[in-house]
Design an enzyme around this catalytic site. Structure first.
Site, PDB file in Angstrom:
ATOM      1  CE  LYS A 126      -1.401 100.520  48.131  1.00  0.00           C
ATOM      2  NZ  LYS A 126      -0.548  99.997  49.206  1.00  0.00           N
ATOM      3  CE1 TYR A 168     -33.369  90.479  40.016  1.00  0.00           C
ATOM      4  CE2 TYR A 168     -31.555  91.999  40.377  1.00  0.00           C
ATOM      5  CZ  TYR A 168     -32.283  91.177  39.531  1.00  0.00           C
ATOM      6  OH  TYR A 168     -31.915  91.057  38.229  1.00  0.00           O
ATOM      7  NE  ARG A 180       6.348 102.629  51.407  1.00  0.00           N
ATOM      8  CZ  ARG A 180       6.942 102.037  52.437  1.00  0.00           C
ATOM      9  NH1 ARG A 180       8.247 102.131  52.587  1.00  0.00           N
ATOM     10  NH2 ARG A 180       6.236 101.344  53.298  1.00  0.00           N
ATOM     11  CG  ASP A 219     -26.053  96.322  35.306  1.00  0.00           C
ATOM     12  OD1 ASP A 219     -24.811  96.314  35.368  1.00  0.00           O
ATOM     13  OD2 ASP A 219     -26.740  95.323  34.995  1.00  0.00           O
ATOM     14  NE  ARG A 230       1.327  93.546  53.016  1.00  0.00           N
ATOM     15  CZ  ARG A 230       0.824  94.737  52.736  1.00  0.00           C
ATOM     16  NH1 ARG A 230      -0.491  94.917  52.672  1.00  0.00           N
ATOM     17  NH2 ARG A 230       1.610  95.767  52.515  1.00  0.00           N
ATOM     18  CG  HIS A 284       3.893  98.668  54.798  1.00  0.00           C
ATOM     19  ND1 HIS A 284       3.645  99.997  54.559  1.00  0.00           N
ATOM     20  CD2 HIS A 284       2.700  98.039  54.682  1.00  0.00           C
ATOM     21  CE1 HIS A 284       2.342 100.158  54.297  1.00  0.00           C
ATOM     22  NE2 HIS A 284       1.750  98.996  54.367  1.00  0.00           N
ATOM     23  CB  CYS A 320     -29.626  95.630  40.648  1.00  0.00           C
ATOM     24  SG  CYS A 320     -31.267  95.668  41.377  1.00  0.00           S
TER      25      CYS A 320
HETATM   26  C1  LIG Z   1      -0.282 100.990  50.103  1.00  0.00           C
HETATM   27  C2  LIG Z   1       1.061 101.195  50.668  1.00  0.00           C
HETATM   28  C3  LIG Z   1       1.456 102.462  51.134  1.00  0.00           C
HETATM   29  C4  LIG Z   1       0.495 103.627  51.233  1.00  0.00           C
HETATM   30  O1  LIG Z   1      -0.401 103.409  52.308  1.00  0.00           O
HETATM   31  P1  LIG Z   1      -1.530 104.472  52.704  1.00  0.00           P
HETATM   32  O2  LIG Z   1      -2.096 103.948  53.956  1.00  0.00           O
HETATM   33  O3  LIG Z   1      -2.511 104.499  51.595  1.00  0.00           O
HETATM   34  O4  LIG Z   1      -0.853 105.783  52.857  1.00  0.00           O
HETATM   35  C5  LIG Z   1       2.777 102.612  51.536  1.00  0.00           C
HETATM   36  N1  LIG Z   1       3.649 101.570  51.497  1.00  0.00           N
HETATM   37  C6  LIG Z   1       3.297 100.338  51.075  1.00  0.00           C
HETATM   38  C7  LIG Z   1       4.284  99.233  51.080  1.00  0.00           C
HETATM   39  C8  LIG Z   1       1.986 100.102  50.659  1.00  0.00           C
HETATM   40  O5  LIG Z   1       1.635  98.880  50.241  1.00  0.00           O
END
Ligand SMILES: *Cc1c(COP(=O)(O)O)cnc(C)c1O
Length: 407
Positions: A49, A282, A238, A331, A148, A177, A329
């Site tokens: 992602k 700046y 995951r 850029d 969440r 998760h 800055c």
């Molecule tokens: C981002 C995410 C992961 C991966 O998490 P990491 O800490 O980068 O390994 C796994 N499951 C879900 C639902 C996530 O949103």
């Protein structure tokens, strides 16, 4: 007019760019997969992602699949479509809340979406009405304590039943998760696992548990936790962050077999001397206490270099640490190159590296600005061309004109 591969490579290398070591990434995928294969049939999703945490989604996704990842994880349907548009056919799961107007596209492109709220299904039902049976793959997310996204354990049976009763939907996975997998104290991680297992066991008698069951981000994957009660399911992990060679936390450091994937480089532009008592950039927030050789670099917060690194971060040149002086800055940024011998416009400067040769790592930068390594690499914007390397050759370049692979 879109340039050729060679032209775009030459121009990328001449300015600020990120080098992505696909061999390191492939090796990390294999190392992780081997660590997780305790039983032999566990699956692994490579989470790509947010443009693969800034590393380039398409090339990382392709590399992950070639290196043995079974699934790809993204946050949005749009991200999944980008991968499909580049010919990636592996299973893709959209882990987060999705844009309901894209649900038909998800079905057409065989993109699996997550139902993570009791009313999420109602919002897409009208769009699903005339779709063929089993055309939209869906996983159910259980909120076991992250609070969440996800269906609460006591709502799970009802939502799961609705999924099985919707002809267009193929309900094919269930997951959760963890909120604290990267913390020293494992107690809440254990509690979440317990709630997940309990939820699954409540659903089993009604036949509401699909074969594929998944959990475990990088931190939990590195800890290697697999509740014994899930042994007869197809279990998937995951990991995201660890595959890019970054540590989930101080409590869960990345093991030595993993390697960093990204190096951000730039080139010295104007070389000049700041006189004693002169300020720079700046606000003139840095004032030289002695005459100082300085270099101006074509990188700023418009490239993803956090402005909070002003007067705090550093870069590396000739293996030496060159402090960022004055404000970053949009850029441009100025560094102190007083210790550099014979600095020339065009010389290479390392903005973000693996810590060797006095480079600043994503963890170093994160510590300076009170954030996490995830944010440091994810912040690198599309204006920074990515140069993808494999076997010491450049295999692709991705810049504002898009992705181009070596012919
Ligand atoms: C981002 C995410 C992961 C991966 O998490 P990491 O800490 O980068 O390994 C796994 N499951 C879900 C639902 C996530 O949103």
């Amino acid at each position: 007019m879109v340039g050729s591969f060679a032209e775009r490579l030459v121009s990328a290398v001449a300015g600020t760019h990120a080098v992505i070591n696909l061999d390191a990434y492939a090796s990390n995928v294999q190392v992780m997969r081997n660590r997780l294969r305790k039983r032999g049939d566990e699956l692994m999703m490579a989470v790509v992602k947010a443009n693969a945490y800034g590393h380039g989604a398409v090339m990382c996704a392709r590399t992950a699949i070639d290196a043995g990842a079974d699934w790809l994880g993204v946050a949005r349907i749009e991200e999944a479509l980008q991968l499909r548009n580049h010919g990636i056919t592996a299973p893709i799961l959209v882990l987060g809340p999705f844009n309901p107007t894209l649900i038909r596209k998800a079905a057409e492109h065989d993109i699996t979406v997550t139902i993570g709220a009791p009313d999420a299904l109602d919002r897409i039902l009208p769009a699903l009405e005339d779709l063929p049976d089993n055309s939209l793959n869906v996983h159910l997310k259980i909120d076991t304590g992250m609070r969440r996204f996800g269906v609460m354990p006591d709502e799970a049976a009802e939502v799961a039943r609705e999924l099985t009763e919707t002809p267009a939907i193929r309900y094919s996975g269930i997951f959760t998760h963890f909120a604290t997998a990267d913390a020293g104290d494992e107690s809440f991680l254990v509690e979440q696992q317990k709630r997940f297992v309990e939820t699954i066991y409540e659903l089993i008698p009604e036949g509401l548990v699909p074969q594929l069951v998944h959990f475990s981000n990088s931190a939990a994957s590195l800890r290697g936790t697999l509740p014994a009660e899930l042994q007869h399911f197809t279990v998937m992990y995951r990991p995201g962050l660890a595959l890019y060679g970054m540590s989930p936390s101080g409590d869960v450091p990345i093991p030595k077999e993993f390697h960093r994937v990204i190096t951000v480089k730039t080139r010295l532009g104007r070389v000049f001397k700041l006189q004693r008592d002169e300020g720079v950039s700046y606000g003139l927030s840095h004032v030289a206490s002695a005459p100082t050789m300085c270099g101006t670099l074509p990188i700023g917060y418009g490239d993803g270099l956090n402005r909070l690194l002003s007067n705090r971060g550093w870069m590396s040149m000739q293996g030496r640490r060159c402090p960022i002086i004055g404000r970053v800055c949009m850029d441009q940024t100025v560094i102190d190159i007083n210790t550099i011998s014979n600095p020339q416009s065009g010389d290479e400067v390392i903005v973000l590296g693996d810590g060797r040769a006095n480079t600043m790592t994503p963890e170093d930068a994160a510590a300076k600005i009170d954030t996490i390594n995830y944010e440091v690499t994810t912040a690198i914007l599309p204006r920074v061309p990515r140069i993808f390397m494999s076997y010491e050759e450049v295999v692709a370049v991705e810049d504002l004109e898009g992705l181009i692979e070596r012919g």
